[in-house]
Scaffold this motif. Structure first.
Motif, PDB file in Angstrom:
ATOM      1  N   GLU A  86      -7.021  -1.233  30.914  1.00  0.00           N
ATOM      2  CA  GLU A  86      -5.890  -1.540  31.793  1.00  0.00           C
ATOM      3  C   GLU A  86      -4.604  -1.783  31.021  1.00  0.00           C
ATOM      4  OE1 GLU A  86      -5.390  -1.630  35.229  1.00  0.00           O
ATOM      5  OE2 GLU A  86      -7.213  -0.444  35.041  1.00  0.00           O
ATOM      6  N   GLY A 105      -3.792   7.435  29.731  1.00  0.00           N
ATOM      7  CA  GLY A 105      -4.217   7.585  31.129  1.00  0.00           C
ATOM      8  C   GLY A 105      -5.414   8.502  31.272  1.00  0.00           C
ATOM      9  N   ASN A 106      -5.477   9.550  30.434  1.00  0.00           N
ATOM     10  CA  ASN A 106      -6.627  10.470  30.499  1.00  0.00           C
ATOM     11  C   ASN A 106      -7.913   9.753  30.110  1.00  0.00           C
ATOM     12  OD1 ASN A 106      -5.026  12.581  31.289  1.00  0.00           O
ATOM     13  ND2 ASN A 106      -4.757  13.388  29.215  1.00  0.00           N
ATOM     14  N   ARG A 118      -8.520   6.575  30.469  1.00  0.00           N
ATOM     15  CA  ARG A 118      -8.824   5.682  31.592  1.00  0.00           C
ATOM     16  C   ARG A 118      -9.474   6.465  32.733  1.00  0.00           C
ATOM     17  NH1 ARG A 118      -3.796   3.788  32.638  1.00  0.00           N
ATOM     18  NH2 ARG A 118      -3.893   2.564  30.736  1.00  0.00           N
ATOM     19  N   SER A 119      -8.935   7.657  33.032  1.00  0.00           N
ATOM     20  CA  SER A 119      -9.511   8.499  34.085  1.00  0.00           C
ATOM     21  C   SER A 119     -10.912   8.962  33.723  1.00  0.00           C
ATOM     22  CB  SER A 119      -8.618   9.715  34.330  1.00  0.00           C
ATOM     23  OG  SER A 119      -7.364   9.320  34.787  1.00  0.00           O
ATOM     24  N   GLN A 120     -11.089   9.338  32.474  1.00  0.00           N
ATOM     25  CA  GLN A 120     -12.404   9.778  32.012  1.00  0.00           C
ATOM     26  C   GLN A 120     -13.434   8.663  32.168  1.00  0.00           C
ATOM     27  OE1 GLN A 120     -12.452  10.971  27.917  1.00  0.00           O
ATOM     28  NE2 GLN A 120     -14.614  11.521  27.939  1.00  0.00           N
ATOM     29  N   TYR A 121     -13.058   7.453  31.819  1.00  0.00           N
ATOM     30  CA  TYR A 121     -13.967   6.316  31.957  1.00  0.00           C
ATOM     31  C   TYR A 121     -14.312   6.059  33.426  1.00  0.00           C
ATOM     32  CZ  TYR A 121     -15.770   1.575  31.982  1.00  0.00           C
ATOM     33  OH  TYR A 121     -16.555   0.467  32.186  1.00  0.00           O
ATOM     34  N   ASN A 122     -13.301   6.120  34.286  1.00  0.00           N
ATOM     35  CA  ASN A 122     -13.515   5.814  35.703  1.00  0.00           C
ATOM     36  C   ASN A 122     -14.343   6.865  36.428  1.00  0.00           C
ATOM     37  OD1 ASN A 122     -12.147   3.378  35.648  1.00  0.00           O
ATOM     38  ND2 ASN A 122     -10.173   4.340  36.049  1.00  0.00           N
ATOM     39  N   THR A 123     -14.349   8.099  35.941  1.00  0.00           N
ATOM     40  CA  THR A 123     -15.106   9.152  36.624  1.00  0.00           C
ATOM     41  C   THR A 123     -16.540   9.275  36.137  1.00  0.00           C
ATOM     42  OG1 THR A 123     -14.236  10.801  35.069  1.00  0.00           O
ATOM     43  CG2 THR A 123     -13.043  10.507  37.154  1.00  0.00           C
ATOM     44  N   GLN A 124     -16.883   8.653  35.038  1.00  0.00           N
ATOM     45  CA  GLN A 124     -18.252   8.722  34.535  1.00  0.00           C
ATOM     46  C   GLN A 124     -19.133   7.698  35.223  1.00  0.00           C
ATOM     47  OE1 GLN A 124     -18.314   8.302  30.316  1.00  0.00           O
ATOM     48  NE2 GLN A 124     -17.598  10.380  29.958  1.00  0.00           N
TER      49      GLN A 124
END
Length: 118
Positions: free
Chosen positions: A88, A95-96, A98-104
């Motif tokens: 955060e 940002g990429n 962070r997005s990668q972490y959130n989609t796994q």
């Protein structure tokens, strides 16, 4: 033993017959300091932002040191909470990540997060 303690502390401790009881009472007075220190580390964990000067890996290591100190004070925080907090407060160019972490489906631990941050 009683006279080796600072007078302000000594005056606030009731008289005890046994050294064990006296030390337990003295130790109880220092729990307040421990609570303040816990609060300080929790505040640092919640509010420490990336400064933009140091390397991101150093920022992650600094952030991961707070839960280790809290664990010594019997405050256990899950790794996924720490990873979330770190992600955060990373700069926008991550940002990429962070997005990668959130989609796994899997969650990362601190070691895995430092591997992904290059």
């Amino acid at each position: 033993m009683k006279y080796t303690i600072d007078r302000t502390t000594r005056d606030n401790i009731p008289t005890c017959d046994k050294a064990k009881d006296y030390l337990a009472t003295v130790g109880g007075n220092f729990n307040k300091v421990n609570k303040a220190e816990k609060g300080n580390y929790l505040r640092l964990l919640a509010n420490t932002q990336y400064d933009g000067v140091s390397r991101v890996r150093e920022h992650i290591l600094k952030m991961s040191s707070y839960p280790k100190k809290l664990k010594d004070m019997d405050v256990n925080l899950p790794d996924d909470y720490l990873v979330f907090q770190i992600l955060e407060f990373l700069p926008p160019q991550f940002g990429n990540l962070r997005s990668q972490y959130n989609t796994q489906r899997d969650t990362w631990n601190i070691t895995e997060l430092t591997v992904y941050v290059v």
